[in-house]
Motif scaffolding. Sequence first.
Motif, PDB file in Angstrom:
ATOM      1  N   PHE A  66       4.493  17.544  -4.793  1.00 30.50           N
ATOM      2  CA  PHE A  66       4.631  16.165  -4.328  1.00 30.50           C
ATOM      3  C   PHE A  66       4.668  16.115  -2.809  1.00 30.50           C
ATOM      4  O   PHE A  66       4.823  17.133  -2.136  1.00 30.50           O
ATOM      5  CB  PHE A  66       5.856  15.477  -4.940  1.00 30.50           C
ATOM      6  CG  PHE A  66       7.184  16.102  -4.642  1.00 30.50           C
ATOM      7  CD1 PHE A  66       7.989  15.630  -3.619  1.00 30.50           C
ATOM      8  CD2 PHE A  66       7.664  17.159  -5.418  1.00 30.50           C
ATOM      9  CE1 PHE A  66       9.236  16.183  -3.355  1.00 30.50           C
ATOM     10  CE2 PHE A  66       8.906  17.728  -5.169  1.00 30.50           C
ATOM     11  CZ  PHE A  66       9.696  17.238  -4.134  1.00 30.50           C
ATOM     12  N   SER A  67       4.502  14.882  -2.280  1.00 28.73           N
ATOM     13  CA  SER A  67       4.420  14.649  -0.841  1.00 28.73           C
ATOM     14  C   SER A  67       5.609  13.857  -0.350  1.00 28.73           C
ATOM     15  O   SER A  67       6.109  12.969  -1.056  1.00 28.73           O
ATOM     16  CB  SER A  67       3.141  13.873  -0.501  1.00 28.73           C
ATOM     17  OG  SER A  67       1.987  14.599  -0.854  1.00 28.73           O
ATOM     18  N   GLY A  68       6.030  14.135   0.884  1.00 29.47           N
ATOM     19  CA  GLY A  68       7.131  13.400   1.472  1.00 29.47           C
ATOM     20  C   GLY A  68       6.757  12.000   1.916  1.00 29.47           C
ATOM     21  O   GLY A  68       7.551  11.066   1.801  1.00 29.47           O
ATOM     22  N   HIS A  69       5.535  11.822   2.407  1.00 34.30           N
ATOM     23  CA  HIS A  69       5.195  10.550   3.050  1.00 34.30           C
ATOM     24  C   HIS A  69       5.099   9.384   2.079  1.00 34.30           C
ATOM     25  O   HIS A  69       5.080   8.229   2.499  1.00 34.30           O
ATOM     26  CB  HIS A  69       3.884  10.679   3.841  1.00 34.30           C
ATOM     27  CG  HIS A  69       2.652  10.772   2.998  1.00 34.30           C
ATOM     28  ND1 HIS A  69       1.862   9.679   2.717  1.00 34.30           N
ATOM     29  CD2 HIS A  69       2.068  11.824   2.396  1.00 34.30           C
ATOM     30  CE1 HIS A  69       0.838  10.066   1.974  1.00 34.30           C
ATOM     31  NE2 HIS A  69       0.943  11.359   1.767  1.00 34.30           N
ATOM     32  N   LYS A  70       5.069   9.661   0.784  1.00 35.72           N
ATOM     33  CA  LYS A  70       5.066   8.587  -0.200  1.00 35.72           C
ATOM     34  C   LYS A  70       6.481   8.207  -0.660  1.00 35.72           C
ATOM     35  O   LYS A  70       6.652   7.301  -1.473  1.00 35.72           O
ATOM     36  CB  LYS A  70       4.211   8.982  -1.405  1.00 35.72           C
ATOM     37  CG  LYS A  70       2.743   9.219  -1.069  1.00 35.72           C
ATOM     38  CD  LYS A  70       1.947   9.611  -2.294  1.00 35.72           C
ATOM     39  CE  LYS A  70       0.541  10.074  -1.923  1.00 35.72           C
ATOM     40  NZ  LYS A  70      -0.311   9.010  -1.400  1.00 35.72           N
ATOM     41  N   ASP A  80       0.826  -1.209   0.000  1.00 37.35           N
ATOM     42  CA  ASP A  80       0.000   0.000   0.000  1.00 37.35           C
ATOM     43  C   ASP A  80       0.861   1.260   0.000  1.00 37.35           C
ATOM     44  O   ASP A  80       0.516   2.274   0.608  1.00 37.35           O
ATOM     45  CB  ASP A  80      -0.934  -0.008   1.213  1.00 37.35           C
ATOM     46  CG  ASP A  80      -2.069   0.999   1.086  1.00 37.35           C
ATOM     47  OD1 ASP A  80      -2.372   1.415  -0.043  1.00 37.35           O
ATOM     48  OD2 ASP A  80      -2.652   1.369   2.123  1.00 37.35           O
ATOM     49  N   SER A  81       1.983   1.213  -0.703  1.00 42.58           N
ATOM     50  CA  SER A  81       2.912   2.343  -0.687  1.00 42.58           C
ATOM     51  C   SER A  81       2.410   3.541  -1.476  1.00 42.58           C
ATOM     52  O   SER A  81       2.889   4.658  -1.270  1.00 42.58           O
ATOM     53  CB  SER A  81       4.283   1.897  -1.213  1.00 42.58           C
ATOM     54  OG  SER A  81       4.873   0.989  -0.314  1.00 42.58           O
ATOM     55  N   SER A  82       1.445   3.339  -2.386  1.00 40.26           N
ATOM     56  CA  SER A  82       0.874   4.486  -3.083  1.00 40.26           C
ATOM     57  C   SER A  82       0.068   5.359  -2.140  1.00 40.26           C
ATOM     58  O   SER A  82      -0.097   6.554  -2.377  1.00 40.26           O
ATOM     59  CB  SER A  82      -0.008   4.022  -4.249  1.00 40.26           C
ATOM     60  OG  SER A  82       0.774   3.500  -5.296  1.00 40.26           O
ATOM     61  N   ALA A  83      -0.443   4.753  -1.058  1.00 44.92           N
ATOM     62  CA  ALA A  83      -1.151   5.541  -0.042  1.00 44.92           C
ATOM     63  C   ALA A  83      -0.156   6.228   0.866  1.00 44.92           C
ATOM     64  O   ALA A  83      -0.239   7.438   1.107  1.00 44.92           O
ATOM     65  CB  ALA A  83      -2.087   4.644   0.759  1.00 44.92           C
ATOM     66  N   THR A  84       0.773   5.452   1.404  1.00 40.58           N
ATOM     67  CA  THR A  84       1.900   6.024   2.156  1.00 40.58           C
ATOM     68  C   THR A  84       2.992   4.971   2.223  1.00 40.58           C
ATOM     69  O   THR A  84       2.709   3.780   2.366  1.00 40.58           O
ATOM     70  CB  THR A  84       1.485   6.481   3.565  1.00 40.58           C
ATOM     71  OG1 THR A  84       2.502   7.335   4.108  1.00 40.58           O
ATOM     72  CG2 THR A  84       1.247   5.328   4.515  1.00 40.58           C
ATOM     73  N   VAL A 119      -3.398  -4.234   1.244  1.00 41.92           N
ATOM     74  CA  VAL A 119      -3.674  -3.557  -0.021  1.00 41.92           C
ATOM     75  C   VAL A 119      -4.727  -2.489   0.234  1.00 41.92           C
ATOM     76  O   VAL A 119      -5.336  -2.435   1.301  1.00 41.92           O
ATOM     77  CB  VAL A 119      -4.170  -4.533  -1.110  1.00 41.92           C
ATOM     78  CG1 VAL A 119      -3.136  -5.617  -1.388  1.00 41.92           C
ATOM     79  CG2 VAL A 119      -5.521  -5.146  -0.741  1.00 41.92           C
ATOM     80  N   ARG A 120      -4.945  -1.658  -0.736  1.00 44.76           N
ATOM     81  CA  ARG A 120      -5.943  -0.596  -0.620  1.00 44.76           C
ATOM     82  C   ARG A 120      -7.232  -1.036  -1.289  1.00 44.76           C
ATOM     83  O   ARG A 120      -7.198  -1.703  -2.322  1.00 44.76           O
ATOM     84  CB  ARG A 120      -5.422   0.685  -1.290  1.00 44.76           C
ATOM     85  CG  ARG A 120      -6.087   1.956  -0.779  1.00 44.76           C
ATOM     86  CD  ARG A 120      -5.682   2.215   0.640  1.00 44.76           C
ATOM     87  NE  ARG A 120      -5.916   3.605   1.046  1.00 44.76           N
ATOM     88  CZ  ARG A 120      -5.575   4.066   2.224  1.00 44.76           C
ATOM     89  NH1 ARG A 120      -5.009   3.269   3.110  1.00 44.76           N
ATOM     90  NH2 ARG A 120      -5.803   5.321   2.538  1.00 44.76           N
ATOM     91  N   ALA A 121      -8.348  -0.628  -0.742  1.00 45.81           N
ATOM     92  CA  ALA A 121      -9.647  -0.872  -1.378  1.00 45.81           C
ATOM     93  C   ALA A 121     -10.499   0.370  -1.222  1.00 45.81           C
ATOM     94  O   ALA A 121     -10.530   0.998  -0.163  1.00 45.81           O
ATOM     95  CB  ALA A 121     -10.334  -2.077  -0.757  1.00 45.81           C
TER      96      ALA A 121
END
Length: 407
Positions: A220-224, A26-30, A355-357
């Motif tokens: 862009f974001s740091g947490h990703k 789930d790295s696309s989320a964080t 995973v993300r849902a």
Amino acid sequence: MDIKAIREMFPILNQEVNGNPLVYLDSSATSQKPLPVIEAVDEYYRMDNSNVHRGVHTLGTRATDKYEGAREKVRAFINAESTAQVIFTRGTTTSINYVAYGYARQKLQPGDEIVITPMEHHSNIIPWQQAAAATGATLKYIPLQDDGTITLEDVRNTVTENTKIVAITHVSNVLGTINPIKEIADITHDNGGIIVVDGAQSVPHMKVDVVELDCDFYAFSGHKMGAPTGIGVLYGKKELLEETEPVEFGGEMIDFVNLYDSTWKELPWKFEGGTPIIAGAIGLGAAVDFLSDIGMNNIYEHDKRLANYAMEKLNTIENISIYGPNERGALVTFNLDDVHPHDTATVLDSEGIAVRAGHHCAQPLMKWLNVAATARASFYLYNSVEDIDALVDGLLKTKEYFGNVFE
């Protein structure tokens, strides 16, 4: 890349979830955070905790040096020409809102056009809806091809001399589509507009050169990318940042305050009102060092191999729908036919697989896909083919669990 050695730098991965080794997809989320980032933030709070730019004492000086040092690291990482072009924000959402409020609302008028795509994250749709409503500008969409890509011909047919802003994601957080930013920038500039790029899913995974891309704003974001939450970046061409009004007002961003008017500091500080996100910026600088040591080209090739392997393996599963093009970023979005993605994710979680849902903050795209939600597995530098094999095994167990729907 030595994946085993890299994984050892991420302490959170060394655990079990529901009695199984954690498989984090789930790295696309964080993304997860490596030890150098955790230690950099810890050291700041233990040894250097102080406000920046204000005190002349030792702690204040050390904190300021680290904070501004992180800005220089980011500048080099994206090849910006000056640290004045690197604005620290809370993340991609805040960065895009800064442009939509501080720039677009000052420039747009009735008859002007804002062009986006149906694949955008809500953070790159709603600010432009609001800017259009506030100024009388028109919001237009570049159409998608059947595989979730866009063509340059459609870009040329959508962008006109009335188009003042094109706002587009570099990599789709649902489809994995990698958009040709440089070519779209050229078309935009030929028509007299500017391009705003959502880089939340690109900067963590590939080498981004803002000068080569010729983008006008890049967020862009740091947490990703292994950094803490709550820190992000807005890059802009200097002349455009000069024309952009601050969105937040108060201490730190001022030059002089009089009873009835005030003036702002020079770039980049005019956008960083109040006590900035000091620990987050220092953590972002450590993340940049970590990724640079591994090499962004190495990360890109690794992620690409994982995405290709995942596509190959998931395509062997019957009754599965996979969304997006063959050439994609480091994610695969899918649904098991007749199984709700939340149920899929729940069964996978029972196997220790994250995973993300959901709609992934992309409801217009879900409507275009004709689904209410999807499941998404996303990969990063600490993932391996074994993680994808575990995902496939988990999906087969999910099918078995809901076997009656396939009869």
